[in-house]
Scaffold this motif. Structure first.
Motif, mmCIF file in Angstrom:
data_model
loop_
_atom_site.group_PDB
_atom_site.id
_atom_site.type_symbol
_atom_site.label_atom_id
_atom_site.label_comp_id
_atom_site.label_asym_id
_atom_site.label_seq_id
_atom_site.Cartn_x
_atom_site.Cartn_y
_atom_site.Cartn_z
ATOM 1 N N ASN A 1 15.074 -3.107 22.000
ATOM 2 C CA ASN A 1 15.256 -3.445 23.104
ATOM 3 C C ASN A 1 16.253 -4.666 23.016
ATOM 4 O OD1 ASN A 1 14.564 -1.039 24.755
ATOM 5 N ND2 ASN A 1 14.112 -2.116 26.419
ATOM 6 N N PHE A 2 17.598 -4.840 23.919
ATOM 7 C CA PHE A 2 17.645 -5.703 23.372
ATOM 8 C C PHE A 2 19.142 -6.354 24.352
ATOM 9 C CE2 PHE A 2 20.888 -3.314 21.014
ATOM 10 C CZ PHE A 2 22.216 -4.108 21.628
ATOM 11 N N THR A 3 18.762 -7.679 24.675
ATOM 12 C CA THR A 3 19.941 -8.234 25.294
ATOM 13 C C THR A 3 21.309 -8.934 24.819
ATOM 14 O OG1 THR A 3 18.813 -10.764 26.144
ATOM 15 C CG2 THR A 3 18.139 -8.576 27.522
ATOM 16 N N LYS A 4 22.059 -8.909 25.553
ATOM 17 C CA LYS A 4 23.401 -10.158 25.135
ATOM 18 C C LYS A 4 22.581 -11.076 24.462
ATOM 19 C CE LYS A 4 27.281 -12.682 26.749
ATOM 20 N NZ LYS A 4 28.396 -12.860 28.292
ATOM 21 N N ASP A 5 22.265 -11.921 24.898
ATOM 22 C CA ASP A 5 21.299 -13.315 24.215
ATOM 23 C C ASP A 5 21.013 -13.099 23.052
ATOM 24 O OD1 ASP A 5 21.723 -15.058 27.124
ATOM 25 O OD2 ASP A 5 20.479 -14.339 27.525
ATOM 26 N N GLU A 6 20.680 -11.791 23.000
ATOM 27 C CA GLU A 6 20.230 -12.104 21.293
ATOM 28 C C GLU A 6 21.566 -11.196 19.791
ATOM 29 O OE1 GLU A 6 15.956 -10.793 22.220
ATOM 30 O OE2 GLU A 6 17.342 -9.080 22.863
ATOM 31 N N LEU A 7 22.145 -11.368 20.926
ATOM 32 C CA LEU A 7 23.891 -11.338 19.881
ATOM 33 C C LEU A 7 23.644 -12.055 19.233
ATOM 34 C CD1 LEU A 7 26.127 -8.787 22.541
ATOM 35 C CD2 LEU A 7 25.206 -8.495 20.640
ATOM 36 N N THR A 8 23.929 -11.866 17.761
ATOM 37 C CA THR A 8 24.342 -13.199 16.402
ATOM 38 C C THR A 8 26.180 -13.287 17.366
ATOM 39 O OG1 THR A 8 23.062 -11.787 15.219
ATOM 40 C CG2 THR A 8 23.788 -13.310 14.239
ATOM 41 N N THR A 9 26.712 -12.038 17.275
ATOM 42 C CA THR A 9 27.898 -12.577 17.245
ATOM 43 C C THR A 9 28.523 -11.664 18.434
ATOM 44 O OG1 THR A 9 28.169 -12.176 15.365
ATOM 45 C CG2 THR A 9 30.477 -12.036 16.104
ATOM 46 N N ILE A 10 30.072 -12.213 19.247
ATOM 47 C CA ILE A 10 30.346 -11.977 20.327
ATOM 48 C C ILE A 10 32.064 -12.382 20.332
ATOM 49 C CG2 ILE A 10 30.938 -12.078 22.865
ATOM 50 C CD1 ILE A 10 27.989 -12.853 23.736
ATOM 51 N N THR A 11 32.845 -11.088 20.007
ATOM 52 C CA THR A 11 33.585 -11.098 19.850
ATOM 53 C C THR A 11 34.986 -10.583 20.582
ATOM 54 O OG1 THR A 11 34.164 -11.615 17.284
ATOM 55 C CG2 THR A 11 36.208 -10.554 18.462
ATOM 56 N N GLY A 12 35.424 -11.090 21.048
ATOM 57 C CA GLY A 12 36.155 -10.356 22.512
ATOM 58 C C GLY A 12 35.414 -11.026 23.856
ATOM 59 N N ASP A 13 35.946 -10.462 25.009
ATOM 60 C CA ASP A 13 35.523 -10.527 26.218
ATOM 61 C C ASP A 13 33.970 -9.754 26.582
ATOM 62 O OD1 ASP A 13 34.911 -11.330 29.409
ATOM 63 O OD2 ASP A 13 36.588 -9.162 29.284
ATOM 64 N N PHE A 14 32.611 -9.819 26.576
ATOM 65 C CA PHE A 14 31.582 -9.108 26.375
ATOM 66 C C PHE A 14 31.850 -9.002 28.059
ATOM 67 C CE2 PHE A 14 27.106 -8.440 27.419
ATOM 68 C CZ PHE A 14 26.978 -7.429 26.369
ATOM 69 N N ASN A 15 31.771 -7.791 28.720
ATOM 70 C CA ASN A 15 31.881 -7.599 30.322
ATOM 71 C C ASN A 15 30.971 -6.050 29.733
ATOM 72 O OD1 ASN A 15 31.978 -6.869 32.850
ATOM 73 N ND2 ASN A 15 33.487 -7.980 32.815
ATOM 74 N N ILE A 16 30.302 -5.844 30.195
ATOM 75 C CA ILE A 16 29.126 -4.423 30.172
ATOM 76 C C ILE A 16 29.508 -3.674 31.024
ATOM 77 C CG2 ILE A 16 27.123 -5.121 31.100
ATOM 78 C CD1 ILE A 16 28.301 -3.191 27.815
ATOM 79 N N LYS A 17 29.597 -4.253 32.226
ATOM 80 C CA LYS A 17 29.940 -3.001 33.218
ATOM 81 C C LYS A 17 31.041 -2.624 33.778
ATOM 82 C CE LYS A 17 26.593 -6.431 36.173
ATOM 83 N NZ LYS A 17 25.196 -5.418 35.692
ATOM 84 N N LYS A 18 32.189 -3.043 32.865
ATOM 85 C CA LYS A 18 33.169 -2.531 32.621
ATOM 86 C C LYS A 18 33.593 -1.668 31.485
ATOM 87 C CE LYS A 18 36.110 -6.664 35.125
ATOM 88 N NZ LYS A 18 37.397 -6.858 35.106
ATOM 89 N N SER A 19 32.806 -1.091 30.744
ATOM 90 C CA SER A 19 32.865 -0.771 30.158
ATOM 91 C C SER A 19 32.158 1.013 30.189
ATOM 92 C CB SER A 19 31.986 -1.029 28.828
ATOM 93 O OG SER A 19 31.975 -2.381 28.301
ATOM 94 N N GLU A 20 32.836 1.699 29.763
ATOM 95 C CA GLU A 20 32.498 3.155 29.433
ATOM 96 C C GLU A 20 31.816 4.121 28.637
ATOM 97 O OE1 GLU A 20 35.121 6.084 31.110
ATOM 98 O OE2 GLU A 20 37.044 4.404 32.121
#
Length: 158
Positions: free
Chosen positions: A94-113
């Motif tokens: 398991n991992f969370t957003k805080d453990e991502l090495t790279t984030i490119t673009g808007d991170f909004n998982i609740k709007k992701s299908e």
């Protein structure tokens, strides 16, 4: 070559392959839709088969015009491809957003299908520009004007 002993501090769980898993997983590093998911605790749960122990070197998130994706950069001690080796066990973590090495673009998982998961198996350093062309295409496509029903009637500019 990246140091194999310097992985992300993510706890990997290795379990024996059970019969039902051997029927739905055909190759190492395959991801199955219902075995990997986003939990209600705000974590990603990822599960895939491997031939031997692996470590996670990086977790990368890309929000591109073509879709949202997570790239899992992993490696094994042998430094070889494990895709076509015999499946021996299941790996999950398991991992969370805080453990991502790279984030490119808007991170909004609740709007992701849907989020596409790619596993990048290599002992070398993660190629930062691996998706740079896609990022450029994403930027160019997001600058296109919105049209109303075709016919060239622009309702919103770039």
């Amino acid at each position: 070559m990246e140091n194999f002993n310097a992985p992300l501090k993510i706890t990997l769980n290795f379990t024996e392959l059970i019969n039902s898993e051997s029927k739905k997983y055909f190759k190492n590093l395959d991801i199955e839709l219902h075995d990997s998911y986003f939990t209600n605790k705000g974590e990603f749960h990822i599960k895939f088969p491997v031939d031997d122990k692996v470590v996670i070197n990086g977790l990368h998130y890309y929000n591109l015009f073509i879709g949202k994706m997570i790239v899992i950069h992993l490696s094994n001690k042998k430094g070889t491809s494990i895709r076509d080796k015999k499946i021996k066990e299941m790996c999950s973590f398991n991992f969370t957003k805080d453990e991502l090495t790279t984030i490119t673009g808007d991170f909004n998982i609740k709007k992701s299908e849907r989020i596409h998961i790619f596993i990048y198996n290599d002992n070398t350093k993660y190629p930062i520009g691996l998706f740079s062309n896609l990022e450029k295409i994403n930027e160019e496509l997001s600058l296109l004007p919105k049209e109303n029903g075709g016919g060239g009637v622009i309702i919103e500019g770039p």
